[in-house]
Write a protein that holds these residues in place. Structure first.
Motif, short mmCIF file in Angstrom:
data_model
loop_
_atom_site.label_atom_id
_atom_site.label_comp_id
_atom_site.label_asym_id
_atom_site.label_seq_id
_atom_site.Cartn_x
_atom_site.Cartn_y
_atom_site.Cartn_z
N ASN A 244 36.67 43.71 46.89
CA ASN A 244 37.89 43.12 46.37
C ASN A 244 38.37 41.91 47.14
O ASN A 244 38.51 40.84 46.60
CB ASN A 244 39.00 44.17 46.38
CG ASN A 244 39.13 44.82 45.02
OD1 ASN A 244 38.51 44.33 44.08
ND2 ASN A 244 39.87 45.87 44.91
N ASP A 245 38.62 42.13 48.41
CA ASP A 245 39.24 41.05 49.14
C ASP A 245 38.21 40.23 49.88
O ASP A 245 37.78 40.59 50.96
CB ASP A 245 40.25 41.61 50.12
CG ASP A 245 41.65 41.42 49.60
OD1 ASP A 245 42.25 42.43 49.22
OD2 ASP A 245 42.11 40.28 49.55
N PHE A 246 37.85 39.13 49.28
CA PHE A 246 36.81 38.33 49.94
C PHE A 246 37.39 37.53 51.09
O PHE A 246 36.68 37.04 51.94
CB PHE A 246 36.11 37.42 48.95
CG PHE A 246 37.03 36.46 48.29
CD1 PHE A 246 37.39 35.30 48.93
CD2 PHE A 246 37.54 36.73 47.04
CE1 PHE A 246 38.24 34.40 48.32
CE2 PHE A 246 38.40 35.84 46.45
CZ PHE A 246 38.76 34.68 47.08
N SER B 181 44.10 34.73 42.39
CA SER B 181 43.96 36.10 42.89
C SER B 181 42.73 36.20 43.79
O SER B 181 41.68 35.61 43.51
CB SER B 181 43.82 37.08 41.73
OG SER B 181 43.52 38.36 42.24
N SER B 182 42.89 36.94 44.86
CA SER B 182 41.75 37.09 45.77
C SER B 182 40.89 38.27 45.37
O SER B 182 39.85 38.51 45.95
CB SER B 182 42.26 37.28 47.19
OG SER B 182 43.07 38.42 47.24
N LYS B 183 41.31 39.02 44.38
CA LYS B 183 40.53 40.18 43.97
C LYS B 183 39.58 39.79 42.85
O LYS B 183 40.00 39.37 41.78
CB LYS B 183 41.45 41.30 43.52
CG LYS B 183 42.23 41.88 44.68
CD LYS B 183 43.14 42.98 44.21
CE LYS B 183 43.98 43.46 45.39
NZ LYS B 183 45.22 44.09 44.93
N GLY B 184 38.28 39.96 43.14
CA GLY B 184 37.25 39.51 42.20
C GLY B 184 37.43 40.06 40.81
O GLY B 184 37.32 39.33 39.82
N ARG B 187 40.45 38.46 39.04
CA ARG B 187 40.13 37.07 38.76
C ARG B 187 39.27 36.95 37.50
O ARG B 187 39.54 36.17 36.59
CB ARG B 187 39.32 36.57 39.95
CG ARG B 187 39.47 35.16 40.28
CD ARG B 187 38.93 34.85 41.66
NE ARG B 187 38.31 35.91 42.40
CZ ARG B 187 37.07 35.86 42.87
NH1 ARG B 187 36.31 34.84 42.61
NH2 ARG B 187 36.58 36.85 43.58
#
Lengths: 469, 460
Positions: A244-246, B181-184, B187
């Motif tokens: 999730n948090d890259f 958004s940082s959540k793949g 996004r």
């Protein structure tokens, strides 16, 4: 955008040989197996310019495509691998090996579309060498044989599920891209053959399809191929959910350009690989359906063998292993296919008077999603279904079934409409039944904990009801 | 020993001045490139000389014993291998220079992802009061997370399909998630949502659905600014190696996908002015120059094709030259300018002509041509003396590739005999006057490329 080019290799003149030699000469500098990076790129660009991009582009010769494929399989840099795989896909799109010749342009008489198989053209598959070779995949430039295709899927399934495997590895990326390319080739060919089959009803056309040959080969364990496909889907789903948090991993910002580039590539390639697995499974299902039809009409022979339909294998897997039910349902986004899975899953547990073998010829109300929802009106039967399927799995199936049902194209062919009860049952009725089914489940099982996905489904159902009625 | 065989043995090689032409590579080259008779004659002459020298050498050799001879041959050949390798290394500096700029620097702070208005989103509001909420039990404070779930699992899109309408708050909220958004997973779902609604049609009358808010150019460009995009309009693109090597935002992937979809729906919605579209094309091309985005190159190609096709034919005719000139001014005069040309795919008429025009404009600036017309540029090229040691072959290489792209992707050469003739002269000079043993960097690249083009044009 690109149009299929129907002018095929009619007599290879001196002209083409000259071009081939000249382009191949770009690679000449390196006589070793490994071509130098810049030359390889220049070579790919030259092939592209003379075939895909040129207005009067000619299909590249076997030697040229084989060299492109070789670069794809042996190239050391991401740039080479991506460029060559892109070119291979573009070539497949513009100069497919198997295609439908509309024939209308040439003569007014006998202008029926016909299937053209260009035996002279290069193919990434080498299927007729099946019997006398153990495996050809050691040599990277060789086309893929049946076993090679199977091993590729196995390798991917292993890689995405092994936490020790560094997924941003160039080797793994290459395998993903290879898989996508091969599935693409299989699909393009299958669609062309299918079109002609529907007009001529000659089973041989489909029997000779790459997909059918692949699946019928004795060297391939078809069931584990399907299992591997599911396991790729689940593995990729897990990767997506966990990474999730890259921003966290980029905290280690010592990364070089090439590593960052690889990370970007893998983001995209993983999405596409998931699409490719689905595409493969859907194409197999289509073949299954056609084969069943052909069996009934007596077109097939004993040589065609018996193969368990893919959906049946998948449903079996899903019932054995409840862990994979949620990821598989979440990843699959083809509504018809998803609905089919859900319905067959229910069919194993909800006993109905009408058996599903006559599906398609005479629709039984029970076999539809609407019918399934209706079977929960009776509280005692709702109880027994919860007992058999489990409350979580049941909710997942209902929610995803509902999503698939409302995602079906509103305009569809008559047979499809009959099959999925689109005409008879309106969207509103489905929504109403959906809510009442959950109400009954609640009654049957008072401390039923409703899953988030089911809550979302109920929200949508009630919102549609209140805005449309 | 036949003449051919003797030429391959290392001893012959040793006889010659290493700077002079060596016949072995020449022979090989000849096979594949098919140089014309003139060159064949030239090598024949050369071969004769060598033969003569060989004969005298052989006569001397007979005296020594075989063993001694073998040993000496072994040392010689190993020494020769060493020199040969050194020579290759010397000639191999070509590989050192690369294209590549960092078009992204330090990221700016991200905007707020959750809009305050979201709490009052109509559908949520009415659901809290709905009788069915007793089953779901949705609480007001869970609203945002619940909406996220609706987005990720695709429900939101279904609701839109039923309603044929996207409210402003939802459109903005999803746009922000897609861009920041940082959540793949979020996004990607947000991107899928936007790409779908742009082309979604009303099921009853096939008209596009109503979208209350559509991002404009400053929203799209603003997102790039947040990612730290530093190649803005006014400045020239220079290598910003000094800036911190932070990883570019992963959202650039969804940005590219969105822009592609955004430009594909021109027929239904007009969202960018001509000059904005022109600027967007230039921005997309600049992204090709960052090696860190190399992994997204397939997406970028699609995006460029889509942005190029956004303009109408009239707009395109007036703008394409502007794009080319603008690119030519901004791109650094090194291998990056070749990258800029080569990233334009040439799959359709527009990108073919753009590729040709961009190459032409860069070439004109590169050659500092005062009055840039076709003949003038070719005249300058023809006047280059590639033989002279002072000649900068790196520059010649860049000119050669630029000219190739200009002429090959532009209008057909056969219709322009004068240009075609002049181009041939330049190619012949590059191909024939640079010896295959020329050790200057880029010598072999220029020579091979020119031979390739020469051969290509002669088969036409």
């Amino acid at each position: 955008m690109m149009q299929v080019d129907f002018r095929r290799r009619k007599g290879r003149g001196v002209f083409e040989v000259g071009i081939e030699e000249n382009i191949l000469a770009i690679l000449d500098d390196a006589q070793e197996a490994q071509y130098s990076h810049d030359n390889s790129l220049a070579f790919l660009e030259a092939v592209r310019a003379t075939s895909v991009a040129a207005d009067d582009g000619i299909p590249p010769t076997i030697k040229l495509v084989a060299a492109v494929f070789r670069i794809f399989r042996t190239g050391k840099s991401l740039e080479l691998i991506i460029t060559s795989s892109q070119l291979l896909n573009e070539l497949e799109q513009k100069f497919p090996r198997v295609f439908v010749d509309e024939g209308a342009l040439e003569l007014s008489s006998g202008s029926q579309p016909r299937l053209i198989v260009d035996e002279q053209a290069w193919s990434p598959f080498a299927l007729n060498l099946d019997s006398d070779r153990v495996t050809s995949n050691e040599s990277p430039a060789c086309p893929i044989d049946t076993l090679g295709f199977y091993l590729l899927i196995q390798e991917l399934a292993g890689a995405v599920n092994d936490s020790n495997v560094q997924l941003q590895d160039i080797r793994y990326l290459r395998s993903m891209l290879l898989f996508q390319y091969l599935v693409n080739v299989i699909e393009v060919e299958f669609l062309a053959r299918n079109r002609i089959y529907e007009e001529t009803m000659q089973w041989t056309i489909l029997r000779e399809s790459t997909l059918n040959i692949l699946l019928n080969s004795r060297r391939v364990n078809y069931k584990s191929l399907v299992k591997d496909c599911l396991s790729i889907i689940c593995g990729l789903h897990k990767i997506h959910a966990s990474s999730n948090d890259f921003l966290e991993d980029s905290a280690a910002k010592s990364s070089k350009d090439s590593q960052i580039s690889l990370a970007f590539a893998s983001l995209e390639v993983e999405v596409e690989a998931c699409v490719a697995v689905q595409k493969l499974m859907i194409t197999i299902t289509k073949l299954d359906e056609l084969k069943k039809q052909a069996d009934l009409k007596g077109f097939t022979t004993r040589a065609d063998g018996v193969r368990t339909p893919l959906v049946e294998i998948v449903v079996n897997e899903l019932t054995y292993d409840n862990e994979i039910l949620s990821p598989v349902l979440q990843v699959l986004d083809h509504p018809r296919w998803k609905l089919e899975l859900v319905l067959q899953y229910f069919a194993k547990y909800i006993t109905r008077p009408a058996v599903r073998t006559r599906r398609g010829t005479e629709p039984e109300e029970d076999a539809t999603f609407y019918g399934t929802l209706r079977s929960f009106t009776n509280i005692s039967s709702a109880k027994s279904v919860i007992k058999k399927i489990g409350s979580e799995a049941l909710q997942l199936l209902l929610a995803h079934g509902f999503l698939a049902q409302i995602s079906l194209p509103r305009k569809c062919s008559k047979s499809e409409a009959l099959l999925y009860s689109i005409l008879e049952v309106s969207l509103l009725e489905i929504c109403r039944e959906m809510i009442s089914a959950f109400n009954n489940l609640r009654k049957a099982y008072s401390h039923l904990e409703i899953l988030p996905i089911a809550k979302e489904a109920l929200f949508v159902a009630s919102t549609i009801l209140s805005t449309k009625s | 020993m036949t003449q051919k065989a003797s030429m391959r043995s290392p001893l012959d090689f040793e006889l010659e001045d290493p700077l002079l032409d060596s016949p072995a590579p020449a022979k090989r080259r000849k096979k594949v490139i098919g140089l014309d008779d003139l060159l064949t004659d030239y090598y024949k002459e050369k071969d004769k000389c060598i033969e003569g020298e060989l004969k005298s050498k052989k006569a001397r050799k007979i005296d020594s014993s075989d063993e001694e001879d073998n040993a000496r041959e072994a040392t010689l050949s190993s020494a020769l291998d060493k020199y040969h390798k050194q020579m290759q290394d010397m000639g191999g500096d070509d590989e050192i220079s690369h294209w590549g700029l960092h078009v992204f620097g330090t990221q700016k702070s991200l905007p707020e992802l959750v809009l305050p208005e979201l709490h009052s989103y109509g559908l949520l509001q009415s659901f809290y009061e709905n009788k069915h909420n007793s089953l779901v039990g949705l609480r007001r404070e869970e609203g945002d997370t619940f909406l996220e779930g609706l987005l990720i699992n695709g429900w939101l899109l279904k609701l839109i399909t039923v309603q044929n309408h996207v409210e402003e708050v939802i459109a903005k909220w999803v746009f922000n998630l897609m861009m920041f958004s940082s959540k793949g997973k979020i996004r990607m779902s947000a991107c899928d949502f936007w790409c779908s609604i742009l082309s979604l049609k009303n099921e009853d009358n096939a008209s596009p659905i109503r979208i209350d808010w559509v991002p404009n150019y400053s929203d799209i460009g603003g997102a790039l600014d947040v990612y730290g995009y530093i190649c803005n309009s006014s400045s020239n693109w220079a290598s910003h190696t000094d800036c911190d090597l932070v990883e570019p935002s992963k959202n650039i992937q969804t940005w590219i996908k969105f822009v592609t979809a955004f430009c594909e729906v021109r027929s239904k919605r007009i969202m960018l002015s001509t000059s904005e579209a022109v600027e967007l094309i230039i921005v997309v091309i600049s992204l090709f120059l960052d090696r860190r985005l190399g992994g997204l190159s397939i997406l970028l190609y699609k995006c460029l094709v889509s942005t190029i096709n956004y303009l109408t034919d009239d707009e395109w005719n007036t703008s394409s030259e502007k794009i080319a000139k603008c690119l030519a001014c901004r791109v650094p005069r090194d291998l990056n300018c070749l990258r800029v040309v080569e990233c334009i795919s040439g799959v359709d008429g527009r990108s073919k002509s753009l590729r040709s025009k961009v190459a032409y404009e860069i070439l004109a600036i590169y050659l500092d041509a005062k009055v840039a017309n076709d003949e003038e540029i070719l005249n300058i090229l023809m006047s280059i003396k590639v033989k002279e040691r002072s000649c900068d072959l790196f520059k010649v290489y860049i000119c050669l590739i630029l000219a190739e792209n200009w002429l090959m992707w532009g209008p057909k050469l056969e219709d322009r005999p004068v240009i075609c003739e002049m181009w041939g002269v330049f190619l012949r000079s590059c191909s024939f006057f640079i010896a295959s043993t020329d050790l200057r960097s880029y010598a072999s690249k220029v020579r091979n490329r020119a031979s390739y083009l020469l051969h290509g044009s002669s088969t036409d």
